[in-house]
Design a protein around this motif. Sequence first.
Motif, PDB file in Angstrom:
ATOM      1  N   MET A  34      19.702  14.413  15.857  1.00  0.00           N
ATOM      2  CA  MET A  34      19.586  13.091  15.206  1.00  0.00           C
ATOM      3  C   MET A  34      19.928  11.977  16.207  1.00  0.00           C
ATOM      4  N   PRO A  35      19.274  10.813  16.089  1.00  0.00           N
ATOM      5  CA  PRO A  35      19.585   9.717  17.019  1.00  0.00           C
ATOM      6  C   PRO A  35      20.994   9.191  16.808  1.00  0.00           C
ATOM      7  N   THR A  36      21.616   8.732  17.883  1.00  0.00           N
ATOM      8  CA  THR A  36      22.980   8.210  17.764  1.00  0.00           C
ATOM      9  C   THR A  36      22.971   6.698  17.561  1.00  0.00           C
ATOM     10  N   PHE A  37      21.796   6.072  17.622  1.00  0.00           N
ATOM     11  CA  PHE A  37      21.724   4.625  17.437  1.00  0.00           C
ATOM     12  C   PHE A  37      21.468   4.273  15.968  1.00  0.00           C
ATOM     13  N   PHE A  38      21.781   3.047  15.610  1.00  0.00           N
ATOM     14  CA  PHE A  38      21.567   2.551  14.259  1.00  0.00           C
ATOM     15  C   PHE A  38      20.080   2.251  14.074  1.00  0.00           C
ATOM     16  N   ASP A  39      19.492   2.809  13.033  1.00  0.00           N
ATOM     17  CA  ASP A  39      18.091   2.533  12.731  1.00  0.00           C
ATOM     18  C   ASP A  39      18.026   1.454  11.653  1.00  0.00           C
ATOM     19  N   GLU A  40      17.308   0.369  11.946  1.00  0.00           N
ATOM     20  CA  GLU A  40      17.255  -0.770  11.012  1.00  0.00           C
ATOM     21  C   GLU A  40      16.611  -0.408   9.681  1.00  0.00           C
ATOM     22  N   MET A  41      15.624   0.505   9.706  1.00  0.00           N
ATOM     23  CA  MET A  41      14.895   0.826   8.483  1.00  0.00           C
ATOM     24  C   MET A  41      15.428   2.053   7.743  1.00  0.00           C
ATOM     25  N   TYR A  42      15.878   3.057   8.501  1.00  0.00           N
ATOM     26  CA  TYR A  42      16.282   4.320   7.877  1.00  0.00           C
ATOM     27  C   TYR A  42      17.783   4.548   8.001  1.00  0.00           C
ATOM     28  N   ALA A  43      18.400   4.982   6.898  1.00  0.00           N
ATOM     29  CA  ALA A  43      19.838   5.275   6.908  1.00  0.00           C
ATOM     30  C   ALA A  43      20.069   6.560   7.693  1.00  0.00           C
ATOM     31  N   GLY A  44      21.136   6.578   8.466  1.00  0.00           N
ATOM     32  CA  GLY A  44      21.442   7.723   9.324  1.00  0.00           C
ATOM     33  C   GLY A  44      21.667   8.995   8.517  1.00  0.00           C
ATOM     34  N   GLY A  45      21.340  10.122   9.118  1.00  0.00           N
ATOM     35  CA  GLY A  45      21.598  11.416   8.476  1.00  0.00           C
ATOM     36  C   GLY A  45      20.562  11.737   7.414  1.00  0.00           C
ATOM     37  N   SER A  46      20.584  10.986   6.312  1.00  0.00           N
ATOM     38  CA  SER A  46      19.699  11.282   5.190  1.00  0.00           C
ATOM     39  C   SER A  46      18.249  10.902   5.471  1.00  0.00           C
ATOM     40  N   GLY A  47      18.064   9.899   6.342  1.00  0.00           N
ATOM     41  CA  GLY A  47      16.701   9.436   6.617  1.00  0.00           C
ATOM     42  C   GLY A  47      16.118   8.601   5.498  1.00  0.00           C
ATOM     43  N   ASP A  48      16.952   8.244   4.495  1.00  0.00           N
ATOM     44  CA  ASP A  48      16.474   7.399   3.392  1.00  0.00           C
ATOM     45  C   ASP A  48      16.182   5.990   3.896  1.00  0.00           C
ATOM     46  N   VAL A  49      15.192   5.369   3.289  1.00  0.00           N
ATOM     47  CA  VAL A  49      14.868   3.983   3.646  1.00  0.00           C
ATOM     48  C   VAL A  49      15.939   3.061   3.088  1.00  0.00           C
ATOM     49  N   ARG A  50      16.438   2.155   3.920  1.00  0.00           N
ATOM     50  CA  ARG A  50      17.447   1.197   3.459  1.00  0.00           C
ATOM     51  C   ARG A  50      16.843   0.303   2.375  1.00  0.00           C
ATOM     52  N   ALA A  51      17.679  -0.119   1.425  1.00  0.00           N
ATOM     53  CA  ALA A  51      17.199  -0.826   0.228  1.00  0.00           C
ATOM     54  C   ALA A  51      16.307  -2.015   0.579  1.00  0.00           C
ATOM     55  N   HIS A  52      16.713  -2.823   1.573  1.00  0.00           N
ATOM     56  CA  HIS A  52      15.957  -4.041   1.853  1.00  0.00           C
ATOM     57  C   HIS A  52      14.650  -3.771   2.599  1.00  0.00           C
TER      58      HIS A  52
END
Length: 471
Positions: A1-19
Amino acid sequence: MPTFFDEMYAGGSGDVRAHYREFAAWLSEQSPETLARKRAEADLIFRRVGITFAVYGDDAGTERLIPFDIISRIITAQEWKGMEAGLVQRVTALNMFIHDIYHDQNIVRAGIMPAEQVFRNAQYRPEVQGISVASDIYAHIAGIDLVRAGEGEFYVLEDNLRVPSGVSYMLEDRKMMMRLFPELFARYKVAPVEHYPDLLLDNLRSVAPLGVTDPTVVVMTPGMYNSAYFEHAFLAQQMGVELVEGKDLFVNDNAVYMRTTRGPRRVDVIYRRIDDDYLDPLSFKADSTLGVPGLLSVYRAGRVTLANAIGTGVADDKSIYPYVPDMIRFYLSEEPILNNVPTWQCRKKDDLAYTLANLPELVVKEVHGAGGYGMLVGPASTKAEIEAFRQRIIARPEGYIAQPTLALSACPTFVDAGIAPRHIDLRPFVLSGKTVSMVPGGLTRVALKEGSLVVNSSQGGGTKDTWILEE
Protein backbone atom coordinates in the motif's frame (compact mmCIF):
# COMPACT_ATOMS: atom_id res chain seq x y z
CA MET A 1 0.00 0.00 0.00
CA PRO A 2 1.23 3.57 -0.66
CA THR A 3 2.61 5.45 2.32
CA PHE A 4 1.44 8.84 1.02
CA PHE A 5 -1.94 10.46 1.63
CA ASP A 6 -4.32 9.98 -1.29
CA GLU A 7 -6.66 12.94 -1.79
CA MET A 8 -9.46 10.83 -3.29
CA TYR A 9 -9.15 7.43 -1.62
CA ALA A 10 -9.00 6.67 2.11
CA GLY A 11 -5.92 4.71 3.12
CA GLY A 12 -6.14 0.96 3.68
CA SER A 13 -9.79 0.50 2.75
CA GLY A 14 -9.49 2.25 -0.62
CA ASP A 15 -12.92 3.82 -0.06
CA VAL A 16 -13.61 7.09 -1.84
CA ARG A 17 -13.52 10.04 0.55
CA ALA A 18 -16.97 11.60 1.09
CA HIS A 19 -16.22 14.88 -0.71
CA TYR A 20 -14.92 13.01 -3.79
CA ARG A 21 -17.81 10.51 -4.16
CA GLU A 22 -19.75 12.43 -6.80
CA PHE A 23 -16.57 13.10 -8.77
CA ALA A 24 -15.46 9.46 -8.59
CA ALA A 25 -18.91 8.28 -9.73
CA TRP A 26 -18.76 10.68 -12.69
CA LEU A 27 -15.20 9.60 -13.50
CA SER A 28 -16.19 5.92 -13.58
CA GLU A 29 -18.75 6.76 -16.27
CA GLN A 30 -16.14 8.32 -18.59
CA SER A 31 -14.35 6.19 -21.16
CA PRO A 32 -10.57 6.62 -21.57
CA GLU A 33 -11.29 7.82 -25.13
CA THR A 34 -13.60 10.59 -23.88
CA LEU A 35 -11.04 11.78 -21.34
CA ALA A 36 -8.26 11.72 -23.93
CA ARG A 37 -10.41 13.72 -26.34
CA LYS A 38 -11.24 16.30 -23.67
CA ARG A 39 -7.59 16.64 -22.72
CA ALA A 40 -6.64 17.19 -26.36
CA GLU A 41 -9.38 19.82 -26.61
CA ALA A 42 -7.96 21.60 -23.55
CA ASP A 43 -4.45 21.60 -25.08
CA LEU A 44 -5.79 23.02 -28.32
CA ILE A 45 -7.67 25.85 -26.56
CA PHE A 46 -4.73 26.69 -24.30
CA ARG A 47 -2.42 26.85 -27.33
CA ARG A 48 -4.88 29.02 -29.24
CA VAL A 49 -5.23 31.45 -26.33
CA GLY A 50 -1.44 31.51 -25.91
CA ILE A 51 -1.25 30.10 -22.39
CA THR A 52 2.40 29.14 -22.54
CA PHE A 53 5.54 29.69 -20.52
CA ALA A 54 9.14 29.99 -21.66
CA VAL A 55 11.82 27.50 -20.71
CA TYR A 56 15.24 29.09 -20.88
CA GLY A 57 17.96 27.07 -22.56
CA ASP A 58 15.53 24.33 -23.57
CA ASP A 59 16.32 22.64 -26.88
CA ALA A 60 12.68 21.66 -27.40
CA GLY A 61 11.80 25.29 -28.08
CA THR A 62 11.25 28.18 -25.75
CA GLU A 63 7.44 28.16 -25.62
CA ARG A 64 5.67 25.29 -23.88
CA LEU A 65 2.17 24.53 -22.71
CA ILE A 66 1.93 23.69 -19.03
CA PRO A 67 0.20 20.29 -19.05
CA PHE A 68 -3.34 20.59 -17.68
CA ASP A 69 -4.90 17.67 -15.85
CA ILE A 70 -8.67 17.19 -16.00
CA ILE A 71 -9.10 15.53 -12.60
CA SER A 72 -9.69 18.34 -10.10
CA ARG A 73 -8.19 18.55 -6.64
CA ILE A 74 -11.02 18.98 -4.09
CA ILE A 75 -10.66 20.52 -0.61
CA THR A 76 -13.47 20.72 1.94
CA ALA A 77 -14.73 24.04 3.32
CA GLN A 78 -13.55 23.03 6.81
CA GLU A 79 -10.00 22.29 5.68
CA TRP A 80 -9.83 25.52 3.70
CA LYS A 81 -10.94 27.52 6.74
CA GLY A 82 -7.90 26.31 8.69
CA MET A 83 -5.54 26.88 5.77
CA GLU A 84 -6.89 30.37 5.18
CA ALA A 85 -6.43 31.37 8.83
CA GLY A 86 -2.86 30.04 8.74
CA LEU A 87 -2.06 31.88 5.51
CA VAL A 88 -3.40 35.21 6.81
CA GLN A 89 -1.38 34.77 10.00
CA ARG A 90 1.82 33.89 8.15
CA VAL A 91 1.68 36.67 5.55
CA THR A 92 0.79 39.23 8.24
CA ALA A 93 3.90 38.23 10.22
CA LEU A 94 6.10 38.25 7.09
CA ASN A 95 4.99 41.80 6.26
CA MET A 96 5.73 42.88 9.85
CA PHE A 97 9.16 41.24 9.62
CA ILE A 98 10.09 43.07 6.39
CA HIS A 99 8.97 46.41 7.88
CA ASP A 100 10.97 45.69 11.03
CA ILE A 101 14.14 44.75 9.11
CA TYR A 102 14.07 48.04 7.19
CA HIS A 103 13.27 50.10 10.30
CA ASP A 104 13.84 49.25 13.99
CA GLN A 105 15.25 45.72 13.53
CA ASN A 106 13.68 44.58 16.80
CA ILE A 107 13.77 40.88 15.88
CA VAL A 108 17.56 41.07 15.46
CA ARG A 109 18.01 43.13 18.66
CA ALA A 110 15.97 40.52 20.55
CA GLY A 111 18.42 37.84 19.40
CA ILE A 112 15.72 35.82 17.63
CA MET A 113 17.36 36.10 14.23
CA PRO A 114 21.13 36.37 13.58
CA ALA A 115 22.06 39.74 12.05
CA GLU A 116 24.25 38.15 9.37
CA GLN A 117 21.31 36.03 8.15
CA VAL A 118 19.49 39.23 7.29
CA PHE A 119 22.08 41.84 6.40
CA ARG A 120 24.38 39.56 4.41
CA ASN A 121 21.42 38.12 2.54
CA ALA A 122 21.66 38.75 -1.22
CA GLN A 123 18.02 39.94 -1.18
CA TYR A 124 18.51 42.54 1.57
CA ARG A 125 18.45 46.04 0.01
CA PRO A 126 20.19 48.69 2.12
CA GLU A 127 18.97 51.28 -0.44
CA VAL A 128 15.46 51.12 1.06
CA GLN A 129 16.45 51.16 4.73
CA GLY A 130 14.16 53.59 6.57
CA ILE A 131 11.79 54.18 3.63
CA SER A 132 8.11 54.33 4.55
CA VAL A 133 5.75 52.42 2.27
CA ALA A 134 1.95 52.75 2.05
CA SER A 135 0.16 50.95 4.91
CA ASP A 136 3.51 49.30 5.86
CA ILE A 137 2.75 46.59 3.30
CA TYR A 138 5.67 45.03 1.45
CA ALA A 139 4.42 41.68 0.09
CA HIS A 140 1.18 42.79 -1.58
CA ILE A 141 0.97 39.50 -3.49
CA ALA A 142 2.33 36.34 -1.87
CA GLY A 143 2.28 32.82 -3.25
CA ILE A 144 2.65 30.37 -0.35
CA ASP A 145 3.44 26.77 -1.34
CA LEU A 146 1.63 24.19 0.81
CA VAL A 147 1.97 20.42 0.87
CA ARG A 148 -0.18 17.87 2.63
CA ALA A 149 1.47 14.98 4.42
CA GLY A 150 -1.64 13.53 6.11
CA GLU A 151 -5.24 14.16 7.15
CA GLY A 152 -5.48 17.88 7.96
CA GLU A 153 -1.66 17.97 8.06
CA PHE A 154 -0.52 20.85 5.85
CA TYR A 155 3.02 22.23 5.79
CA VAL A 156 4.41 25.39 4.25
CA LEU A 157 7.13 24.38 1.83
CA GLU A 158 8.08 27.84 0.60
CA ASP A 159 7.12 31.53 0.78
CA ASN A 160 7.18 33.33 -2.59
CA LEU A 161 7.18 37.07 -1.95
CA ARG A 162 9.19 38.62 -4.76
CA VAL A 163 7.25 38.18 -7.99
CA PRO A 164 5.11 35.06 -7.41
CA SER A 165 3.61 33.66 -10.60
CA GLY A 166 0.98 31.10 -11.54
CA VAL A 167 -2.30 32.82 -10.73
CA SER A 168 -3.29 33.02 -14.41
CA TYR A 169 -3.18 29.21 -14.57
CA MET A 170 -5.46 29.01 -11.51
CA LEU A 171 -8.00 31.18 -13.36
CA GLU A 172 -7.65 29.53 -16.76
CA ASP A 173 -7.81 26.00 -15.30
CA ARG A 174 -11.18 26.83 -13.71
CA LYS A 175 -12.48 28.33 -16.94
CA MET A 176 -11.38 25.19 -18.81
CA MET A 177 -13.06 22.77 -16.39
CA MET A 178 -16.32 24.72 -16.60
CA ARG A 179 -16.12 24.65 -20.40
CA LEU A 180 -15.24 20.95 -20.73
CA PHE A 181 -17.34 19.48 -17.91
CA PRO A 182 -20.20 21.85 -16.98
CA GLU A 183 -22.16 18.89 -15.58
CA LEU A 184 -19.65 18.53 -12.73
CA PHE A 185 -20.44 22.03 -11.49
CA ALA A 186 -24.09 21.05 -11.20
CA ARG A 187 -23.06 18.27 -8.79
CA TYR A 188 -20.73 20.41 -6.65
CA LYS A 189 -20.93 23.83 -5.03
CA VAL A 190 -17.44 25.08 -5.87
CA ALA A 191 -16.33 28.44 -4.47
CA PRO A 192 -15.59 30.90 -7.30
CA VAL A 193 -12.11 32.24 -8.12
CA GLU A 194 -12.83 34.37 -11.19
CA HIS A 195 -13.08 37.58 -9.13
CA TYR A 196 -9.33 37.44 -8.36
CA PRO A 197 -8.41 40.23 -10.84
CA ASP A 198 -11.02 42.54 -9.24
CA LEU A 199 -9.69 41.69 -5.78
CA LEU A 200 -6.13 42.31 -6.96
CA LEU A 201 -7.02 45.69 -8.46
CA ASP A 202 -8.89 46.78 -5.30
CA ASN A 203 -5.90 45.65 -3.27
CA LEU A 204 -3.41 47.61 -5.41
CA ARG A 205 -5.58 50.73 -5.38
CA SER A 206 -5.85 50.52 -1.58
CA VAL A 207 -2.08 51.02 -1.18
CA ALA A 208 -1.73 54.08 -3.42
CA PRO A 209 0.51 56.89 -2.12
CA LEU A 210 -0.97 59.18 0.51
CA GLY A 211 -3.41 61.73 -0.87
CA VAL A 212 -4.08 59.92 -4.17
CA THR A 213 -7.83 59.29 -4.44
CA ASP A 214 -8.12 57.83 -7.95
CA PRO A 215 -4.83 55.99 -8.52
CA THR A 216 -3.51 54.90 -11.91
CA VAL A 217 -2.30 51.29 -11.69
CA VAL A 218 -0.05 49.58 -14.26
CA VAL A 219 1.49 46.13 -14.65
CA MET A 220 5.22 46.36 -15.43
CA THR A 221 6.74 43.48 -17.41
CA PRO A 222 10.33 42.78 -18.53
CA GLY A 223 8.81 42.06 -21.96
CA MET A 224 7.54 39.28 -24.17
CA TYR A 225 10.63 37.07 -23.72
CA ASN A 226 10.00 36.63 -20.00
CA SER A 227 8.82 33.14 -19.00
CA ALA A 228 5.64 34.53 -17.38
CA TYR A 229 4.81 37.14 -20.03
CA PHE A 230 1.44 35.53 -20.76
CA GLU A 231 0.48 36.08 -17.12
CA HIS A 232 1.59 39.73 -17.11
CA ALA A 233 -0.52 40.50 -20.19
CA PHE A 234 -3.44 38.43 -18.89
CA LEU A 235 -3.60 40.21 -15.51
CA ALA A 236 -3.31 43.68 -17.05
CA GLN A 237 -6.13 42.85 -19.45
CA GLN A 238 -8.31 41.31 -16.73
CA MET A 239 -7.83 44.33 -14.42
CA GLY A 240 -8.35 46.78 -17.29
CA VAL A 241 -5.01 48.52 -16.71
CA GLU A 242 -2.02 49.23 -18.96
CA LEU A 243 0.76 46.67 -19.47
CA VAL A 244 4.02 48.63 -19.61
CA GLU A 245 7.74 48.03 -20.00
CA GLY A 246 10.45 50.20 -18.45
CA LYS A 247 10.81 52.18 -21.68
CA ASP A 248 7.13 53.23 -21.44
CA LEU A 249 7.75 54.99 -18.10
CA PHE A 250 9.87 57.98 -17.14
CA VAL A 251 10.56 60.08 -14.07
CA ASN A 252 9.93 63.82 -14.01
CA ASP A 253 9.54 66.29 -11.13
CA ASN A 254 9.72 63.48 -8.54
CA ALA A 255 6.84 61.50 -10.09
CA VAL A 256 6.54 58.53 -12.47
CA TYR A 257 4.78 59.04 -15.79
CA MET A 258 3.59 56.74 -18.54
CA ARG A 259 3.91 57.69 -22.20
CA THR A 260 0.51 57.61 -23.90
CA THR A 261 -0.87 58.80 -27.24
CA ARG A 262 -2.52 61.64 -25.31
CA GLY A 263 0.67 62.72 -23.59
CA PRO A 264 2.26 61.79 -20.22
CA ARG A 265 0.02 60.28 -17.54
CA ARG A 266 0.99 60.06 -13.87
CA VAL A 267 1.38 56.50 -12.51
CA ASP A 268 0.68 55.84 -8.81
CA VAL A 269 0.92 52.06 -8.34
CA ILE A 270 3.22 49.72 -10.28
CA TYR A 271 2.55 45.99 -10.04
CA ARG A 272 6.04 45.06 -11.12
CA ARG A 273 7.02 41.63 -12.41
CA ILE A 274 10.70 42.57 -12.58
CA ASP A 275 13.37 41.69 -10.00
CA ASP A 276 14.83 44.45 -7.80
CA ASP A 277 18.17 44.39 -9.63
CA TYR A 278 16.64 45.60 -12.89
CA LEU A 279 14.21 48.25 -11.61
CA ASP A 280 16.39 51.36 -11.70
CA PRO A 281 19.77 51.49 -13.49
CA LEU A 282 20.76 54.53 -11.41
CA SER A 283 20.48 52.58 -8.15
CA PHE A 284 20.87 48.88 -8.95
CA LYS A 285 22.28 47.18 -12.07
CA ALA A 286 23.66 50.04 -14.16
CA ASP A 287 23.35 48.08 -17.40
CA SER A 288 19.65 47.25 -16.95
CA THR A 289 17.56 48.23 -19.95
CA LEU A 290 14.36 46.95 -18.31
CA GLY A 291 13.98 49.57 -15.57
CA VAL A 292 13.19 53.23 -15.12
CA PRO A 293 16.07 55.63 -14.32
CA GLY A 294 15.27 57.55 -11.13
CA LEU A 295 12.44 55.23 -10.00
CA LEU A 296 14.02 54.66 -6.58
CA SER A 297 14.13 58.39 -5.79
CA VAL A 298 10.35 58.70 -6.45
CA TYR A 299 9.79 55.56 -4.37
CA ARG A 300 11.87 57.00 -1.51
CA ALA A 301 9.74 60.13 -1.55
CA GLY A 302 6.57 58.02 -1.16
CA ARG A 303 5.17 59.21 -4.49
CA VAL A 304 4.78 55.80 -6.13
CA THR A 305 3.88 52.37 -4.72
CA LEU A 306 5.71 49.29 -5.98
CA ALA A 307 4.03 45.93 -5.50
CA ASN A 308 5.79 43.99 -4.29
CA ALA A 309 8.07 46.41 -2.44
CA ILE A 310 11.80 46.61 -3.12
CA GLY A 311 13.66 44.40 -0.66
CA THR A 312 10.78 41.98 -0.07
CA GLY A 313 12.96 39.06 -1.16
CA VAL A 314 14.81 39.12 2.17
CA ALA A 315 11.79 37.30 3.65
CA ASP A 316 11.38 34.54 1.07
CA ASP A 317 14.93 33.28 1.01
CA LYS A 318 15.27 29.64 2.07
CA SER A 319 17.79 30.62 4.76
CA ILE A 320 15.13 32.88 6.39
CA TYR A 321 12.29 30.33 6.05
CA PRO A 322 13.23 28.37 9.23
CA TYR A 323 12.63 31.54 11.30
CA VAL A 324 9.05 32.26 10.14
CA PRO A 325 7.41 30.40 13.07
CA ASP A 326 9.54 32.57 15.42
CA MET A 327 8.38 35.69 13.53
CA ILE A 328 4.75 34.71 14.14
CA ARG A 329 5.42 34.29 17.86
CA PHE A 330 7.46 37.50 18.06
CA TYR A 331 5.17 39.88 16.15
CA LEU A 332 1.73 38.36 16.77
CA SER A 333 2.21 36.52 20.09
CA GLU A 334 0.50 33.51 18.51
CA GLU A 335 1.46 29.93 17.78
CA PRO A 336 1.78 29.16 14.05
CA ILE A 337 -1.35 27.59 12.57
CA LEU A 338 0.57 26.19 9.60
CA ASN A 339 3.83 24.38 10.34
CA ASN A 340 7.13 24.63 8.49
CA VAL A 341 8.73 21.50 7.14
CA PRO A 342 11.52 20.54 9.62
CA THR A 343 14.68 22.15 8.25
CA TRP A 344 18.40 21.71 8.85
CA GLN A 345 20.55 24.78 8.15
CA CYS A 346 23.88 23.58 6.78
CA ARG A 347 25.64 26.74 8.04
CA LYS A 348 25.19 25.22 11.55
CA LYS A 349 27.83 22.63 12.41
CA ASP A 350 25.48 19.99 13.86
CA ASP A 351 22.92 20.45 11.07
CA LEU A 352 25.66 20.09 8.46
CA ALA A 353 26.92 16.87 10.07
CA TYR A 354 23.38 15.43 10.12
CA THR A 355 22.77 16.44 6.49
CA LEU A 356 26.01 14.92 5.19
CA ALA A 357 25.34 11.70 7.10
CA ASN A 358 21.81 11.35 5.72
CA LEU A 359 21.98 12.71 2.15
CA PRO A 360 20.28 9.67 0.53
CA GLU A 361 17.12 10.32 2.61
CA LEU A 362 16.96 14.14 2.42
CA VAL A 363 15.97 16.90 0.04
CA VAL A 364 18.71 19.55 -0.10
CA LYS A 365 18.06 23.01 -1.58
CA GLU A 366 20.15 26.03 -2.43
CA VAL A 367 19.07 28.92 -0.22
CA HIS A 368 18.74 31.25 -3.23
CA GLY A 369 17.49 28.55 -5.60
CA ALA A 370 14.08 28.58 -7.30
CA GLY A 371 12.04 26.69 -9.86
CA GLY A 372 13.16 23.24 -8.69
CA TYR A 373 16.75 23.89 -9.78
CA GLY A 374 19.86 23.53 -7.61
CA MET A 375 18.37 20.82 -5.41
CA LEU A 376 19.03 17.21 -4.53
CA VAL A 377 16.17 14.75 -3.94
CA GLY A 378 18.16 12.06 -2.12
CA PRO A 379 15.87 9.04 -2.59
CA ALA A 380 15.60 9.74 -6.35
CA SER A 381 19.33 10.35 -6.93
CA THR A 382 22.18 8.06 -7.93
CA LYS A 383 25.21 7.52 -5.70
CA ALA A 384 27.30 9.62 -8.08
CA GLU A 385 24.79 12.50 -7.96
CA ILE A 386 24.71 12.36 -4.15
CA GLU A 387 28.51 12.40 -3.91
CA ALA A 388 28.79 15.32 -6.35
CA PHE A 389 26.23 17.26 -4.33
CA ARG A 390 28.05 16.39 -1.09
CA GLN A 391 31.13 18.19 -2.40
CA ARG A 392 29.06 21.27 -3.25
CA ILE A 393 27.65 21.39 0.28
CA ILE A 394 31.07 20.93 1.90
CA ALA A 395 32.49 23.73 -0.27
CA ARG A 396 29.74 26.18 0.70
CA PRO A 397 27.60 24.90 3.60
CA GLU A 398 25.94 28.29 4.22
CA GLY A 399 24.38 28.04 0.75
CA TYR A 400 22.16 25.03 1.57
CA ILE A 401 19.30 23.80 3.74
CA ALA A 402 18.05 20.22 4.06
CA GLN A 403 14.60 18.81 4.74
CA PRO A 404 13.12 15.33 5.14
CA THR A 405 11.66 13.84 1.98
CA LEU A 406 7.99 14.46 2.65
CA ALA A 407 5.46 11.93 1.40
CA LEU A 408 3.55 14.60 -0.54
CA SER A 409 -0.12 13.77 -0.97
CA ALA A 410 -1.19 12.39 -4.32
CA CYS A 411 -4.26 12.91 -6.45
CA PRO A 412 -5.55 10.68 -9.26
CA THR A 413 -4.23 12.12 -12.52
CA PHE A 414 -4.94 11.29 -16.16
CA VAL A 415 -1.62 10.15 -17.60
CA ASP A 416 -0.66 8.17 -20.72
CA ALA A 417 -1.05 4.87 -18.87
CA GLY A 418 -4.56 5.83 -17.63
CA ILE A 419 -5.55 7.23 -14.24
CA ALA A 420 -2.80 7.00 -11.64
CA PRO A 421 -1.78 8.84 -8.43
CA ARG A 422 0.66 11.74 -8.85
CA HIS A 423 2.15 13.98 -6.16
CA ILE A 424 0.81 17.53 -5.79
CA ASP A 425 1.27 20.80 -3.93
CA LEU A 426 -0.87 23.94 -3.66
CA ARG A 427 0.00 27.62 -4.13
CA PRO A 428 -2.73 29.92 -2.76
CA PHE A 429 -2.30 33.63 -3.56
CA VAL A 430 -2.59 35.97 -0.57
CA LEU A 431 -3.27 39.67 -1.16
CA SER A 432 -2.25 42.27 1.43
CA GLY A 433 -3.53 45.83 1.31
CA LYS A 434 -5.84 47.60 3.73
CA THR A 435 -6.90 44.02 4.59
CA VAL A 436 -5.49 40.54 3.90
CA SER A 437 -7.65 38.57 1.47
CA MET A 438 -7.58 35.69 -1.00
CA VAL A 439 -9.88 33.81 -3.32
CA PRO A 440 -10.79 30.31 -2.09
CA GLY A 441 -8.33 28.12 -3.94
CA GLY A 442 -4.95 28.34 -5.57
CA LEU A 443 -2.79 26.67 -8.15
CA THR A 444 -2.43 22.92 -7.67
CA ARG A 445 0.77 21.77 -9.32
CA VAL A 446 1.25 18.09 -10.12
CA ALA A 447 4.44 16.06 -10.71
CA LEU A 448 3.51 14.13 -13.86
CA LYS A 449 6.47 11.74 -13.74
CA GLU A 450 5.70 8.62 -11.72
CA GLY A 451 7.20 8.87 -8.22
CA SER A 452 8.52 12.40 -8.80
CA LEU A 453 8.16 15.00 -6.06
CA VAL A 454 9.18 17.97 -8.27
CA VAL A 455 6.03 19.81 -9.36
CA ASN A 456 7.63 22.86 -11.02
CA SER A 457 6.47 23.53 -14.58
CA SER A 458 10.09 24.06 -15.65
CA GLN A 459 10.77 20.48 -14.51
CA GLY A 460 7.87 18.85 -16.35
CA GLY A 461 5.09 19.49 -13.82
CA GLY A 462 1.46 20.19 -14.73
CA THR A 463 -1.53 21.90 -13.11
CA LYS A 464 -5.02 21.01 -11.91
CA ASP A 465 -8.11 23.01 -11.07
CA THR A 466 -8.47 23.40 -7.30
CA TRP A 467 -11.99 23.19 -5.88
CA ILE A 468 -12.78 24.59 -2.47
CA LEU A 469 -16.25 23.38 -1.57
CA GLU A 470 -18.79 25.84 -0.18
CA GLU A 471 -20.53 24.85 3.04
